[in-house]
Design a protein around this motif. Structure first.
Motif, mmCIF file in Angstrom:
data_model
loop_
_atom_site.group_PDB
_atom_site.id
_atom_site.type_symbol
_atom_site.label_atom_id
_atom_site.label_comp_id
_atom_site.label_asym_id
_atom_site.label_seq_id
_atom_site.Cartn_x
_atom_site.Cartn_y
_atom_site.Cartn_z
ATOM 1 N N GLY A 261 -8.515 -5.242 -4.495
ATOM 2 C CA GLY A 261 -8.398 -4.464 -3.281
ATOM 3 C C GLY A 261 -8.181 -5.250 -2.003
ATOM 4 O O GLY A 261 -8.305 -4.704 -0.916
ATOM 5 N N ASN B 238 -3.846 -5.478 -6.340
ATOM 6 C CA ASN B 238 -4.281 -4.355 -7.165
ATOM 7 C C ASN B 238 -5.549 -4.645 -7.962
ATOM 8 O O ASN B 238 -6.181 -3.720 -8.454
ATOM 9 C CB ASN B 238 -3.177 -3.945 -8.132
ATOM 10 C CG ASN B 238 -1.938 -3.418 -7.441
ATOM 11 O OD1 ASN B 238 -0.866 -3.443 -7.995
ATOM 12 N ND2 ASN B 238 -2.058 -2.930 -6.214
ATOM 13 N N THR C 48 0.848 -1.182 0.000
ATOM 14 C CA THR C 48 0.000 0.000 0.000
ATOM 15 C C THR C 48 0.893 1.244 0.000
ATOM 16 O O THR C 48 2.088 1.165 0.267
ATOM 17 C CB THR C 48 -0.901 0.020 1.245
ATOM 18 O OG1 THR C 48 -0.081 0.003 2.415
ATOM 19 C CG2 THR C 48 -1.855 -1.163 1.262
ATOM 20 N N GLY D 286 -11.022 -6.769 2.116
ATOM 21 C CA GLY D 286 -11.350 -7.156 0.748
ATOM 22 C C GLY D 286 -12.084 -8.479 0.682
ATOM 23 O O GLY D 286 -12.583 -8.982 1.684
ATOM 24 N N ALA E 10 -0.994 -5.392 -0.944
ATOM 25 C CA ALA E 10 -2.277 -5.129 -1.588
ATOM 26 C C ALA E 10 -2.415 -5.876 -2.899
ATOM 27 O O ALA E 10 -1.472 -5.946 -3.685
ATOM 28 C CB ALA E 10 -2.438 -3.632 -1.842
#
Length: 87
Positions: free
Chosen positions: A52, A49, A40, A65, A47
């Motif tokens: 999320g 991409n 992040t 997420g 993270a």
């Protein structure tokens, strides 16, 4: 035996290093669309991409997420004489 490609990444925090297979447990795709863009903007979480998902660096546990509670697959790595190697 067939040879294949392995995609993984490592995250170094201070003296500690952790490695993970570059595969989101939610969708089975690589975590990033851009090479070396795994953290992040604050640098405190890994993270995905695509969807999320957010993962802790220390143990790869999803904390946000679509895959909360799942984990990234660990890739055992260690540091020997300042160089990251596979364990």
């Amino acid at each position: 035996m067939r040879a294949g490609r392995f995609h993984g990444f490592v995250v170094r925090q201070g003296d500690g290093v952790v490695g993970y297979v570059d595969r989101c447990p939610h969708a089975g795709v690589p975590l990033t669309q851009t090479l070396d863009d795994y953290l992040t903007s604050a640098g405190d979480l890994i993270a995905c991409n695509w969807h999320g998902a957010l993962f802790t660096i220390a143990d790869g546990r999803c904390v946000g997420g679509p895959c909360v509670g799942q984990h990234l697959t660990a890739w055992p790595v260690t540091v020997v004489d300042g160089i990251v190697t596979t364990a």
